[in-house]
Design a protein around this motif. Structure first.
Motif, PDB file in Angstrom:
ATOM      1  N   CYS A 106       0.932  -1.230  -0.068  1.00 60.87           N
ATOM      2  CA  CYS A 106      -0.080  -0.081  -0.190  1.00 60.87           C
ATOM      3  C   CYS A 106       1.055   1.268   0.024  1.00 60.87           C
ATOM      4  CB  CYS A 106      -0.657  -0.270   1.180  1.00 60.87           C
ATOM      5  SG  CYS A 106      -1.853   1.453   1.543  1.00 60.87           S
ATOM      6  N   ALA A 107       0.815   2.259  -0.650  1.00 58.41           N
ATOM      7  CA  ALA A 107       1.348   3.361  -0.885  1.00 58.41           C
ATOM      8  C   ALA A 107       0.446   4.847  -0.935  1.00 58.41           C
ATOM      9  CB  ALA A 107       2.155   3.459  -2.009  1.00 58.41           C
ATOM     10  N   ALA A 108       0.963   5.697  -0.189  1.00 57.60           N
ATOM     11  CA  ALA A 108       0.226   6.930  -0.497  1.00 57.60           C
ATOM     12  C   ALA A 108       1.117   8.201  -1.145  1.00 57.60           C
ATOM     13  CB  ALA A 108       0.070   7.390   1.130  1.00 57.60           C
ATOM     14  N   SER A 109       0.609   9.017  -1.741  1.00 59.76           N
ATOM     15  CA  SER A 109       0.961  10.146  -2.415  1.00 59.76           C
ATOM     16  C   SER A 109       0.531  11.719  -1.969  1.00 59.76           C
ATOM     17  CB  SER A 109       1.051  10.177  -3.920  1.00 59.76           C
ATOM     18  OG  SER A 109       1.541  11.213  -4.401  1.00 59.76           O
ATOM     19  N   VAL A 110       1.402  12.415  -1.536  1.00 63.60           N
ATOM     20  CA  VAL A 110       0.978  13.826  -1.236  1.00 63.60           C
ATOM     21  C   VAL A 110       0.617  14.476  -2.462  1.00 63.60           C
ATOM     22  CG1 VAL A 110       1.490  15.940  -0.100  1.00 63.60           C
ATOM     23  CG2 VAL A 110       2.322  13.798   0.811  1.00 63.60           C
TER      24      VAL A 110
END
Length: 125
Positions: free
Chosen positions: A96-100
Motif C-alpha cells: 500500500c502506498a500514499a502520495s501527497v
C-alpha cells in the motif's frame, strides 16, 4: 507522517479471490492519492492500481484490469484491493502506498511518499 499497514494476504488457489486492506494512521488519507504496488520474487516493484482523493477515478495495470478493484473509505482511513480470478502470476508481496497530491495518471513508484511493509499473496496453480 502517514503509517500504512496492509493485511489480508495469504494462500489462495488459482481462480480464487482475496481482499487486501490497508489501514492508515497518523493523518487522514482524504488528501492523499492511494495506490497498490506489488513485487514478485526476483522482479522490480510494479504498479497495480491507484485511486484519486475522493475515489472518483481509478487506474489499473493492464494485467489486472477487470479482475481487481481498488476502493477507499476516507472516513475509516482505509484502502482496499478486491482481487478476483487470481492467477499464479499475481503471486507477490503487495504494498500500500500514499502520495501527497492527487493523481492525474497512473503513478510511478518514485512519486509515492509513504509505504507499508507489504502483505504476501500466493496463488497456487
Amino acid at each position: 507522517q502517514v503509517q500504512l499497514v496492509e493485511s489480508g494476504g495469504g494462500l489462495v488457489q488459482a481462480g480464487g479471490s482475496l481482499t487486501l486492506s490497508c489501514a492508515a494512521s497518523g493523518r487522514t488519507i482524504s488528501n492523499y492519492g492511494m495506490a497498490w504496488f506489488r513485487q514478485a520474487p526476483g522482479k522490480e516493484r510494479e504498479f497495480v492500481a491507484a485511486i484519486t482523493w475522493r475515489g472518483l477515478r481509478a487506474y489499473y495495470e493492464i494485467a489486472v484490469t477487470g479482475r481487481f478493484t481498488i476502493s477507499r473509505d476516507n472516513a475509516k482511513n482505509m484502502l482496499y484491493l478486491q482481487m478476483n480470478s487470481l492467477k499464479p502470476e499475481d503471486t507477490a508481496v503487495y504494498y500500500c502506498a500514499a502520495s501527497v497530491g492527487d493523481f492525474a495518471a497512473e503513478p510511478s513508484y518514485h512519486t509515492m511518499d509513504y509505504w507499508g511493509e507489504g502483505t504476501l499473496v500466493t496463488v497456487s496453480s
